[in-house]
Design an enzyme around this catalytic site. Structure first.
Site, mmCIF file in Angstrom:
data_model
loop_
_atom_site.group_PDB
_atom_site.id
_atom_site.type_symbol
_atom_site.label_atom_id
_atom_site.label_comp_id
_atom_site.label_asym_id
_atom_site.label_seq_id
_atom_site.Cartn_x
_atom_site.Cartn_y
_atom_site.Cartn_z
ATOM 1 N N ASP A 131 0.788 -8.715 -4.381
ATOM 2 C CA ASP A 131 -0.040 -7.847 -3.549
ATOM 3 C C ASP A 131 -0.685 -6.778 -4.424
ATOM 4 O O ASP A 131 -0.032 -6.179 -5.277
ATOM 5 C CB ASP A 131 0.818 -7.195 -2.464
ATOM 6 C CG ASP A 131 -0.042 -6.515 -1.409
ATOM 7 O OD1 ASP A 131 -1.095 -7.084 -1.052
ATOM 8 O OD2 ASP A 131 0.323 -5.431 -0.940
ATOM 9 N N HIS A 138 -8.499 3.430 0.527
ATOM 10 C CA HIS A 138 -7.067 3.383 0.865
ATOM 11 C C HIS A 138 -6.237 4.095 -0.191
ATOM 12 O O HIS A 138 -5.390 4.942 0.121
ATOM 13 C CB HIS A 138 -6.622 1.925 1.011
ATOM 14 C CG HIS A 138 -5.133 1.757 1.151
ATOM 15 N ND1 HIS A 138 -4.459 2.092 2.301
ATOM 16 C CD2 HIS A 138 -4.194 1.312 0.281
ATOM 17 C CE1 HIS A 138 -3.158 1.846 2.142
ATOM 18 N NE2 HIS A 138 -2.973 1.370 0.921
ATOM 19 N N ARG A 147 0.819 12.425 -3.024
ATOM 20 C CA ARG A 147 0.865 13.208 -4.269
ATOM 21 C C ARG A 147 -0.110 14.381 -4.296
ATOM 22 O O ARG A 147 -0.197 15.086 -5.292
ATOM 23 C CB ARG A 147 0.571 12.288 -5.475
ATOM 24 C CG ARG A 147 1.662 11.286 -5.810
ATOM 25 C CD ARG A 147 1.270 10.417 -6.984
ATOM 26 N NE ARG A 147 0.106 9.593 -6.673
ATOM 27 C CZ ARG A 147 0.167 8.403 -6.067
ATOM 28 N NH1 ARG A 147 1.329 7.889 -5.742
ATOM 29 N NH2 ARG A 147 -0.931 7.723 -5.789
ATOM 30 N N GLU A 204 -0.880 -3.399 7.074
ATOM 31 C CA GLU A 204 -1.927 -3.242 6.073
ATOM 32 C C GLU A 204 -2.922 -4.375 6.297
ATOM 33 O O GLU A 204 -2.570 -5.552 6.220
ATOM 34 C CB GLU A 204 -1.348 -3.271 4.646
ATOM 35 C CG GLU A 204 -0.577 -1.995 4.334
ATOM 36 C CD GLU A 204 -0.237 -1.796 2.866
ATOM 37 O OE1 GLU A 204 -0.209 -2.797 2.112
ATOM 38 O OE2 GLU A 204 -0.003 -0.637 2.480
ATOM 39 N N GLU A 206 -5.486 -6.720 5.175
ATOM 40 C CA GLU A 206 -5.872 -7.259 3.868
ATOM 41 C C GLU A 206 -6.474 -8.655 4.027
ATOM 42 O O GLU A 206 -6.326 -9.301 5.063
ATOM 43 C CB GLU A 206 -4.646 -7.369 2.935
ATOM 44 C CG GLU A 206 -3.898 -6.053 2.746
ATOM 45 C CD GLU A 206 -2.870 -6.072 1.622
ATOM 46 O OE1 GLU A 206 -2.976 -6.924 0.717
ATOM 47 O OE2 GLU A 206 -1.967 -5.217 1.655
ATOM 48 N N ASP A 238 0.052 -7.131 5.496
ATOM 49 C CA ASP A 238 1.177 -6.770 4.627
ATOM 50 C C ASP A 238 1.989 -5.675 5.334
ATOM 51 O O ASP A 238 1.857 -4.493 5.046
ATOM 52 C CB ASP A 238 0.618 -6.281 3.286
ATOM 53 C CG ASP A 238 1.710 -5.846 2.327
ATOM 54 O OD1 ASP A 238 2.806 -6.400 2.401
ATOM 55 O OD2 ASP A 238 1.446 -4.944 1.506
ATOM 56 N N ARG A 242 6.909 2.564 5.883
ATOM 57 C CA ARG A 242 6.458 3.714 5.075
ATOM 58 C C ARG A 242 7.588 4.654 4.692
ATOM 59 O O ARG A 242 7.538 5.270 3.619
ATOM 60 C CB ARG A 242 5.398 4.505 5.848
ATOM 61 C CG ARG A 242 4.167 3.716 6.194
ATOM 62 C CD ARG A 242 3.484 3.184 4.962
ATOM 63 N NE ARG A 242 2.283 2.437 5.333
ATOM 64 C CZ ARG A 242 1.617 1.670 4.490
ATOM 65 N NH1 ARG A 242 2.024 1.527 3.240
ATOM 66 N NH2 ARG A 242 0.538 1.022 4.895
ATOM 67 N N GLN A 245 9.419 2.946 1.899
ATOM 68 C CA GLN A 245 8.517 2.951 0.732
ATOM 69 C C GLN A 245 8.498 4.320 0.038
ATOM 70 O O GLN A 245 8.592 4.410 -1.190
ATOM 71 C CB GLN A 245 7.100 2.576 1.189
ATOM 72 C CG GLN A 245 6.078 2.463 0.064
ATOM 73 C CD GLN A 245 4.679 2.122 0.593
ATOM 74 O OE1 GLN A 245 4.490 1.925 1.793
ATOM 75 N NE2 GLN A 245 3.710 2.041 -0.297
ATOM 76 N N TYR A 249 9.776 3.997 -3.899
ATOM 77 C CA TYR A 249 8.680 3.408 -4.675
ATOM 78 C C TYR A 249 8.548 3.890 -6.123
ATOM 79 O O TYR A 249 7.891 3.233 -6.934
ATOM 80 C CB TYR A 249 7.345 3.565 -3.933
ATOM 81 C CG TYR A 249 6.583 4.837 -4.189
ATOM 82 C CD1 TYR A 249 5.412 4.815 -4.963
ATOM 83 C CD2 TYR A 249 6.997 6.047 -3.671
ATOM 84 C CE1 TYR A 249 4.706 5.974 -5.197
ATOM 85 C CE2 TYR A 249 6.295 7.204 -3.897
ATOM 86 C CZ TYR A 249 5.150 7.168 -4.667
ATOM 87 O OH TYR A 249 4.436 8.322 -4.910
ATOM 88 N N LYS A 258 8.314 -3.732 1.672
ATOM 89 C CA LYS A 258 7.307 -4.756 1.907
ATOM 90 C C LYS A 258 7.880 -6.154 1.727
ATOM 91 O O LYS A 258 7.133 -7.117 1.558
ATOM 92 C CB LYS A 258 6.122 -4.541 0.964
ATOM 93 C CG LYS A 258 5.320 -3.295 1.311
ATOM 94 C CD LYS A 258 4.467 -2.861 0.150
ATOM 95 C CE LYS A 258 3.634 -1.643 0.485
ATOM 96 N NZ LYS A 258 2.419 -1.956 1.244
ATOM 97 N N THR A 262 5.212 -10.724 5.630
ATOM 98 C CA THR A 262 3.766 -10.676 5.409
ATOM 99 C C THR A 262 3.180 -11.812 6.235
ATOM 100 O O THR A 262 3.587 -12.964 6.066
ATOM 101 C CB THR A 262 3.434 -10.877 3.916
ATOM 102 O OG1 THR A 262 4.039 -9.821 3.159
ATOM 103 C CG2 THR A 262 1.942 -10.869 3.676
ATOM 104 N N THR A 354 -4.960 -2.978 0.864
ATOM 105 C CA THR A 354 -5.442 -2.541 2.181
ATOM 106 C C THR A 354 -6.925 -2.227 2.132
ATOM 107 O O THR A 354 -7.401 -1.564 1.208
ATOM 108 C CB THR A 354 -4.656 -1.294 2.628
ATOM 109 O OG1 THR A 354 -3.274 -1.599 2.549
ATOM 110 C CG2 THR A 354 -5.011 -0.895 4.043
ATOM 111 N N GLU A 368 -2.926 5.821 7.356
ATOM 112 C CA GLU A 368 -4.196 6.537 7.178
ATOM 113 C C GLU A 368 -4.809 6.946 8.511
ATOM 114 O O GLU A 368 -5.332 8.047 8.647
ATOM 115 C CB GLU A 368 -5.189 5.648 6.427
ATOM 116 C CG GLU A 368 -4.775 5.302 5.015
ATOM 117 C CD GLU A 368 -5.583 4.118 4.512
ATOM 118 O OE1 GLU A 368 -6.663 4.327 3.957
ATOM 119 O OE2 GLU A 368 -5.132 2.972 4.698
HETATM 120 MN MN MN Z 1 -0.421 -4.219 0.646
#
Ligand code: MN
Length: 424
Positions: A131, A138, A147, A204, A206, A238, A242, A245, A249, A258, A262, A354, A368
């Protein structure tokens, strides 16, 4: 190119997804029957195994005599391995046989199955799943939330199509229920993490690119070669947890967040069918290194939408965007993937990343759309959502819109089931 007319009447409707121009490839079964390779035409499926067994389809002289007819198998992998020359020949043969002026209608008609009678399965055996993270809107949105705006795009982002190796075992066909994952999370103000059902389950939006022909270990491929290796495209959701994640991550990227599911749409829309919709990636903000430069347009103009329906209630469109928003094409991603010498295989699946547009209602994830859960969405039923609740049904829709016809992808849908009690 206008709508191509077929003797299958239902294929001649400008508003339907599967005209003669499209001919997407899938795997279906009827009742307790075997899985069979089929082609969607109008509201029917052409049974390729049936046609092969009846001797209507023959690969005699087209493939080596020791290679079996690929339609006796229950996935498209064998056909994909035969390569672009054979893909082209077969598609031309199909289009001639199904065209309004064909003389073969009476021979072929007994091998049509109504789509309403069929169950769809994964069209390929997914060998490996990678992925990517190639949507700039995104990546900017998510980076800003995780961040801060000054560090939104990582320093490598404008130079590398960033990706992670996912799990082929978690890829399911549209219609498969999705079990909410359990996992480890940590609230910002907590001393210790905790384990339990994800509370921030997301989609997500995609596209998935399917690798048709392999590359050798130790041999990189050019972007042009990579484009030739791609067999076709599907819609891909996907599913992402969150809260899991956000805690797991750094520094190696998504893992359990994830790895639980999928979903892909059941029909592979071929690269040939999408040819009239090729478009270029956006203007580069920094020049790409030569090995990533595209020799021509390798993205596609594909209209994409997502609907959300609470259990037993009507669906609301929650986003509307286009695949042409991506910063990197699947061919660039595939070339990058093989650039170290990594071998790519028939049946590999590449998630685009995404797909979000620049506007708020064009964002391809709830993260988002609700800005990290701070701005709930109101559905047409009056209910509100930040993330997905048990019983909600999420559906991706996609189509390339031509002049008097469309190249539809069908749907990619999944309904959320509660997390298992853990430990079980
Ligand atoms: Mn993805």
């Amino acid at each position: 190119m206008p709508l191509m007319k077929s003797w299958v009447e239902s294929a001649n409707n400008a508003d339907r997804p599967f005209p003669l121009n499209n001919l997407p490839y899938g795997v279906f079964s009827v009742g307790d029957g075997d899985r069979r390779c089929g082609v969607a035409i109008g509201d029917q499926i052409l049974d390729l195994r049936g046609l092969s067994e009846a001797g209507v389809i023959s690969f005699h002289g087209m493939i080596p005599s020791e290679v079996a007819n690929p339609f006796l198998a229950s996935t498209w992998n064998g056909f994909m391995e035969l390569g672009p020359g054979l893909w082209r020949w077969f598609r031309e043969t199909l289009q001639k046989s199904l065209a309004a002026e064909s003389t073969k209608a009476d021979t072929i008609r007994p091998h049509l199955v109504p789509q309403g009678d069929a169950t769809m399965h994964l069209p390929i055996e997914v060998r490996e799943y990678t992925d990517f993270y190639a949507g700039k809107h995104h990546a900017t949105n998510v980076g800003t939330m995780f961040r801060g705006p000054e560090n939104a795009l990582p320093p490598n982002w404008l130079h590398i199509p960033i990706g992670y190796n996912g799990r082929a075992s978690s890829v399911v066909v549209s219609g498969t229920d999705i079990v909410r994952p359990n996992g480890q999370t940590k609230a910002l103000d907590a001393d210790m993490p905790s384990f339990g059902a994800s509370k921030r389950l997301d989609i997500e939006l995609e596209m998935g690119a399917i690798v048709g022909t392999a590359s050798e270990l130790g041999r990189p491929v050019t972007v042009a070669e990579a484009d030739d290796m791609i067999f076709g495209y599907v819609l891909l959701n996907d599913w992402s947890a969150r809260d899991i994640q956000a805690w797991e991550y750094q520094p190696l990227g998504p893992f359990q967040a994830k790895a639980f599911a999928t979903s892909i749409s059941p029909w592979i829309v071929t690269k040939a069918a999408l040819e009239p919709f090729r478009t270029s990636t956006p203007q580069r903000e920094k020049d790409l290194l030569p090995y990533l430069r595209e020799p021509g347009p390798m993205l596609y103009d594909i209209d994409l939408q997502v609907t959300m329906a609470p259990k037993g209630r009507g669906a609301t469109t929650i986003t509307h965007t286009n695949y042409n928003q991506m910063y990197y094409s699947a061919a660039q991603q595939l070339a990058h993937h093989a650039s170290s010498g990594c071998a790519m295989n028939t049946g590999d699946l590449l998630g685009s990343g995404t797909i979000s547009g620049p506007e708020k209602d064009q964002r391809g994830s709830l993260l988002e759309l609700t800005w990290g859960g701070k701005e709930p969405l109101t559905l047409s039923t009056g209910e509100t959502r930040t993330f997905i609740e048990d019983g909600d049904k999420l559906t991706l829709h996609g189509a390339a819109k031509g002049d008097g016809y469309q190249i539809g992808f069908g749907e990619c849908t999944g309904t959320i089931r509660p997390a298992p009690k853990f430990p079980v």
